[in-house]
Design a protein around this motif. Structure first.
Motif, PDB file in Angstrom:
ATOM      1  N   GLY A  25       0.709  -1.596   0.201  1.00 49.35           N
ATOM      2  CA  GLY A  25      -0.203   0.322  -0.270  1.00 49.35           C
ATOM      3  C   GLY A  25       0.946   1.485  -0.230  1.00 49.35           C
ATOM      4  N   TYR A  26       2.610   1.404   0.114  1.00 52.73           N
ATOM      5  CA  TYR A  26       3.100   2.503   0.055  1.00 52.73           C
ATOM      6  C   TYR A  26       3.345   2.906  -0.977  1.00 52.73           C
ATOM      7  N   MET A  27       3.171   1.835  -1.748  1.00 59.89           N
ATOM      8  CA  MET A  27       3.392   2.674  -3.672  1.00 59.89           C
ATOM      9  C   MET A  27       2.494   3.385  -4.041  1.00 59.89           C
ATOM     10  N   VAL A  28       2.907   4.626  -4.521  1.00 61.04           N
ATOM     11  CA  VAL A  28       2.774   5.323  -5.075  1.00 61.04           C
ATOM     12  C   VAL A  28       2.473   5.131  -6.673  1.00 61.04           C
ATOM     13  N   ASP A  29       1.250   5.649  -7.037  1.00 63.09           N
ATOM     14  CA  ASP A  29       0.846   6.072  -8.484  1.00 63.09           C
ATOM     15  C   ASP A  29       1.124   6.831  -9.402  1.00 63.09           C
ATOM     16  N   ASP A  30       2.167   6.973 -10.682  1.00 63.02           N
ATOM     17  CA  ASP A  30       3.085   8.270 -10.929  1.00 63.02           C
ATOM     18  C   ASP A  30       2.839   6.752 -12.196  1.00 63.02           C
ATOM     19  N   PRO A  31       1.704   7.476 -13.345  1.00 63.69           N
ATOM     20  CA  PRO A  31       2.131   7.692 -14.908  1.00 63.69           C
ATOM     21  C   PRO A  31       2.949   7.846 -15.658  1.00 63.69           C
ATOM     22  N   VAL A  32       3.590   8.637 -15.190  1.00 64.04           N
ATOM     23  CA  VAL A  32       4.498   9.206 -16.009  1.00 64.04           C
ATOM     24  C   VAL A  32       5.695   7.945 -15.915  1.00 64.04           C
ATOM     25  N   LEU A  33       6.446   7.895 -14.662  1.00 66.26           N
ATOM     26  CA  LEU A  33       7.310   6.888 -13.912  1.00 66.26           C
ATOM     27  C   LEU A  33       6.624   5.054 -14.956  1.00 66.26           C
ATOM     28  N   GLU A  34       5.306   4.734 -14.016  1.00 65.94           N
ATOM     29  CA  GLU A  34       5.404   3.566 -15.132  1.00 65.94           C
ATOM     30  C   GLU A  34       5.037   3.620 -16.991  1.00 65.94           C
ATOM     31  N   ALA A  35       5.572   5.115 -17.581  1.00 64.86           N
ATOM     32  CA  ALA A  35       5.505   5.431 -18.808  1.00 64.86           C
ATOM     33  C   ALA A  35       6.991   5.140 -19.247  1.00 64.86           C
ATOM     34  N   VAL A  36       7.814   5.975 -18.790  1.00 68.82           N
ATOM     35  CA  VAL A  36       9.473   5.893 -19.134  1.00 68.82           C
ATOM     36  C   VAL A  36       9.199   4.671 -18.482  1.00 68.82           C
ATOM     37  N   SER A  37       9.156   3.623 -17.155  1.00 69.15           N
ATOM     38  CA  SER A  37       9.933   2.608 -16.684  1.00 69.15           C
ATOM     39  C   SER A  37       9.933   1.328 -17.714  1.00 69.15           C
ATOM     40  N   THR A  38       8.288   1.757 -18.413  1.00 74.10           N
ATOM     41  CA  THR A  38       7.588   0.728 -19.548  1.00 74.10           C
ATOM     42  C   THR A  38       8.347   0.403 -21.058  1.00 74.10           C
ATOM     43  N   THR A  39       8.811   1.706 -21.556  1.00 77.72           N
ATOM     44  CA  THR A  39       9.208   1.926 -22.482  1.00 77.72           C
ATOM     45  C   THR A  39      10.285   1.778 -22.867  1.00 77.72           C
ATOM     46  N   GLU A  40      11.308   1.720 -21.626  1.00 75.71           N
ATOM     47  CA  GLU A  40      12.788   1.637 -21.252  1.00 75.71           C
ATOM     48  C   GLU A  40      13.190  -0.023 -21.034  1.00 75.71           C
ATOM     49  N   LEU A  41      12.210  -0.762 -19.779  1.00 72.66           N
ATOM     50  CA  LEU A  41      12.186  -2.249 -20.097  1.00 72.66           C
ATOM     51  C   LEU A  41      11.777  -2.895 -21.376  1.00 72.66           C
ATOM     52  N   ARG A  42      10.781  -2.907 -22.539  1.00 72.48           N
ATOM     53  CA  ARG A  42      10.994  -3.043 -23.470  1.00 72.48           C
ATOM     54  C   ARG A  42      12.264  -3.545 -24.027  1.00 72.48           C
ATOM     55  N   ALA A  43      12.194  -2.065 -24.137  1.00 72.35           N
ATOM     56  CA  ALA A  43      13.587  -1.864 -24.649  1.00 72.35           C
ATOM     57  C   ALA A  43      14.765  -2.830 -24.845  1.00 72.35           C
ATOM     58  N   VAL A  44      14.945  -3.752 -23.770  1.00 68.17           N
ATOM     59  CA  VAL A  44      16.031  -4.098 -23.257  1.00 68.17           C
ATOM     60  C   VAL A  44      15.671  -5.395 -22.864  1.00 68.17           C
ATOM     61  N   ALA A  45      13.931  -5.768 -21.590  1.00 73.29           N
ATOM     62  CA  ALA A  45      14.091  -7.366 -21.223  1.00 73.29           C
ATOM     63  C   ALA A  45      13.072  -7.648 -21.757  1.00 73.29           C
ATOM     64  N   ASP A  46      13.639  -9.384 -21.860  1.00 77.95           N
ATOM     65  CA  ASP A  46      12.179 -10.236 -23.289  1.00 77.95           C
ATOM     66  C   ASP A  46      11.308 -11.153 -22.134  1.00 77.95           C
TER      67      ASP A  46
END
Length: 182
Positions: A25-46
């Motif tokens: 429950g401590y997790m803070v929702d941040d759509p900007v951070l989610e978008a950045v991390s998702t884009t960067e993760l998708r570029a390297v992780a499979d």
């Protein structure tokens, strides 16, 4: 060799769960951070690695979620580290059971072909991989929350490990995304 990335939410005081064993429950929702991390993760992780205790919550959440991150989480091959080979993984698409010693399974996956492996949890899984020295990158989303207690993924360390800061980015929620390499 494939790199292993730990992508983890942490409290400012270093806990991966809050006071309750599975308290997120401590997790803070941040759509900007989610978008950045998702884009960067998708570029390297499979490939995604997930532990047995976090699997039920993650599979229930992502199998019914929508959006770019949900699409990626659901379409990406996943390995469930568990000693119980009979676990039903049918609720979360593209998940296979990786029975036996999780550390050895991850060593085998790292030695194979492909992009980066990303571990999302849980604490015990991350702790065992950190303790075994298998982590190549730490992507730590530090939430602006102090809990005073919880479960740390770093308690398996028997000696200090120096890390090099690769990037540090603040986001509108007050969260930071810190990327470290050994």
């Amino acid at each position: 060799m494939r790199p292993l990335i730990v992508f983890s939410d942490l409290t400012l005081d270093g806990y991966m769960t809050g006071p309750g064993d599975d308290d997120l429950g401590y997790m803070v929702d941040d759509p900007v951070l989610e978008a950045v991390s998702t884009t960067e993760l998708r570029a390297v992780a499979d490939t995604i690695i997930v532990g047995r205790r976090s699997f039920p919550g993650m599979s229930a959440h992502w199998a019914s979620a929508e959006g770019d991150l949900a699409d990626w989480m659901n379409a990406t091959p996943k390995h469930l580290l568990t000693s119980d080979a009979s676990v039903d993984v049918s609720a979360w698409p593209h998940t296979v059971v990786a029975p036996g010693d999780g550390v050895e399974r991850v060593r085998e996956l790292k030695a194979g072909a492909g992009g980066a492996l990303v571990v999302f949890g849980g604490t015990a899984t991350v702790r065992s991989l950190v303790g075994a020295g298998l982590v190549d990158e730490y992507w730590l989303k530090v939430n602006p929350v102090l809990t005073g207690t919880g479960d740390s993924p770093f308690t398996a360390l028997t000696e200090s490990r120096r890390l090099r800061l690769r990037s540090a980015r603040p986001f509108p929620s007050g969260s930071l995304l810190l990327v470290y390499t050994p």
